[in-house]
Write an enzyme that holds these catalytic residues in place. Sequence first.
Site, PDB file in Angstrom:
ATOM      1  N   ASP A 173      -0.831  -8.863   6.731  1.00 45.17           N
ATOM      2  CA  ASP A 173      -0.233  -8.620   5.430  1.00 45.17           C
ATOM      3  C   ASP A 173       0.592 -10.123   5.007  1.00 45.17           C
ATOM      4  O   ASP A 173       0.649 -10.455   3.742  1.00 45.17           O
ATOM      5  CB  ASP A 173       1.100  -7.617   5.734  1.00 45.17           C
ATOM      6  CG  ASP A 173       0.516  -6.143   5.496  1.00 45.17           C
ATOM      7  OD1 ASP A 173      -0.870  -6.175   5.251  1.00 45.17           O
ATOM      8  OD2 ASP A 173       1.369  -5.109   5.419  1.00 45.17           O
TER       9      ASP A 173
ATOM     10  N   THR B  43       0.836  -1.075   0.181  1.00 39.31           N
ATOM     11  CA  THR B  43      -0.057   0.128  -0.174  1.00 39.31           C
ATOM     12  C   THR B  43       0.867   1.438  -0.250  1.00 39.31           C
ATOM     13  O   THR B  43       0.730   2.181  -0.699  1.00 39.31           O
ATOM     14  CB  THR B  43      -0.993  -0.038   1.209  1.00 39.31           C
ATOM     15  OG1 THR B  43      -0.233  -0.194   2.284  1.00 39.31           O
ATOM     16  CG2 THR B  43      -1.776  -1.094   1.100  1.00 39.31           C
ATOM     17  N   THR B  44       1.951   1.311   0.668  1.00 33.73           N
ATOM     18  CA  THR B  44       2.770   2.341   0.944  1.00 33.73           C
ATOM     19  C   THR B  44       3.343   2.662  -0.478  1.00 33.73           C
ATOM     20  O   THR B  44       3.533   3.756  -1.056  1.00 33.73           O
ATOM     21  CB  THR B  44       3.929   2.307   1.866  1.00 33.73           C
ATOM     22  OG1 THR B  44       3.467   1.744   3.307  1.00 33.73           O
ATOM     23  CG2 THR B  44       4.826   3.302   2.139  1.00 33.73           C
TER      24      THR B  44
END
Length: 556
Positions: free
Chosen positions: A400, A104-105
């Site tokens: 994750d 996501t980052t």
Amino acid sequence: MWRSNVLSAQTGGVPVLILREGSGRSGGRDAQRNNIMAARAIAEAIKSALGPKGMDKMLVDSSGDVTITSDGRTILDKMDIEHPAAKMMVEVAKTQDAEVGDGTTTSVILAGELLGKAEDLINKGVHPTVIVEGYIKAADKALETLENIAIPVKPAGKEFLKKVAVTSMASKLVSENKEQLAEIAVEAVLHVARKVEQDYTVDLDDIMVEKKPGESMSETRLIEGLVLDKEVVHSGMPKRVEKAKIALLESALEIKKTEFDAKINIERPEQIESFLREEEDVLKALVEKIVTSGTNVVVCQKGVDDMVQHFLARKGILAVQRVKKSDMEKLAMATGGKPITNLENLSKSDLGFAELVEERKIGDDKMTFVEGCKNPRSVAILIRGADKRFLDEAERSIHDALCVVRDVVQVPKIVAGGGAPEMEIARALRGYAETLPGREQLAIRSCSEAMEIVPLTLGENAGLDPIDLLLELRTRHEKGEKWAGVDVFRGIIKDMRELGVYEPLAVKKQTIKSATEAATMILRVDDVIASGKMKAPPMPPGGMPGGGYGGMPPGY
Ligand SMILES: Nc1ncnc2c1ncn2[C@@H]1O[C@H](COP(=O)(O)OP(=O)(O)OP(=O)(O)O)[C@@H](O)[C@H]1O
Ligand SMILES: [Mg+2]
């Protein structure tokens, strides 16, 4: 330019106002610049969280709750963002999380960089539509490159699955325990994976994740079965039942309270006695119903009356109450039991089965374990850790890890990490740009440069010199070292395969897709019309009245 209330038309010299008083509008370059700035501000804000050397963020919400995380999606979720373009960046992170669960980052940073490079081109006079078209072509080429370099693995091969899980947790607070947690994640996913012909499918909802403060993270365990964060309701009940036949009750085990307050006039002591006896008989009948069905464990979604608890205890039946609805569903799946609303309908065939139901003391609390279920696919992960915030972050990190393992089990291809695939894409795009005519070439080249933000940020967060880093990476990739990436711990460029840093192909592909989608969507906008309910829209430099756009500082 921002003008107030100016979506208007001229009819015979009289302006016709179309927007309500107080509405604002910005068009053309100003709208674009504002949107790009806001979106880039978001990317800038989370840059420092990327990679194993990235920092965590502490987020405090309006009620004072503190979250400590380095998870891109969580950071953006907890930020109170109001600018519409900035919100689109939050959506990037959400999409990435929903599709593949990791990266996501990276996707947000990449989207920010694509927009930054686009702005340079716009300033040079390239039309946004040309940039958008170039970016879309570049994304296709990037996906193709990823497919070409991807390494096929065995879907159920534990070695690489574990490496992928370890990489996903390397950048998290739990990295000290990443080896052990990765093993748990791999076991859990393989446990619930279903083989359909040659392929596997994994539903992560089949994996129950519970957390309990106390002990250390190394006490985190995989349980073949389920864990209920509930204790046995009555001290006289057995704490351990083998060969459990489980009744799953959705309704309360008590006498229904009337909706109205009823008054009964009692004149003689016998009357109250018979009244209470009546009540007792009704409750006894409920228990009798349970006993005759052969049940020896009761799991109730609602409450169990004190007297019922007492009767059940006398019959040697174990009971837990107020179990979450989602846990009831998991129990039904795991034990093969059927949830019952009306006890009258309870029969032997509705009961679920487990080898063992047992209450165990975990930390200061007691939890109920259901093991050896009829459906062997049910597993639970019980996370331990000293502090609640730490546990929350551990849960996100395990999420994750579970996601990346699932990604590889479903699409068994991986790439090495550390910015190596992004550098390889950048190289491929540089070559591709040469083949295209005109201005599109500029857009492709910009996209190629934007890709380099990933190794660059990884390096920057590790305190490396960005220029040296980039030059060496480019040279080595040109020489054919396609897995050369940033070894953030030793501060050198290394073949990422030697470090065992691997990521799912699916995650890398999705970062490209999500980032390009967001960037092109923002670039296509050339008009922002904000209704009067919003605060005054921001003014571009040049002296118009000030005012922030919601949560963003003036100028955004
Ligand atoms: N040991 C390592 N050496 C170099 N790079 C690494 C190492 N471990 C992980 N990375 C890289 O770190 C990046 C992932 O960082 P991080 O997990 O912070 O962000 P993300 O996956 O994009 O987002 P999030 O995990 O917040 O959803 C990837 O590019 C990955 O290849
Ligand atoms: Mg990650």
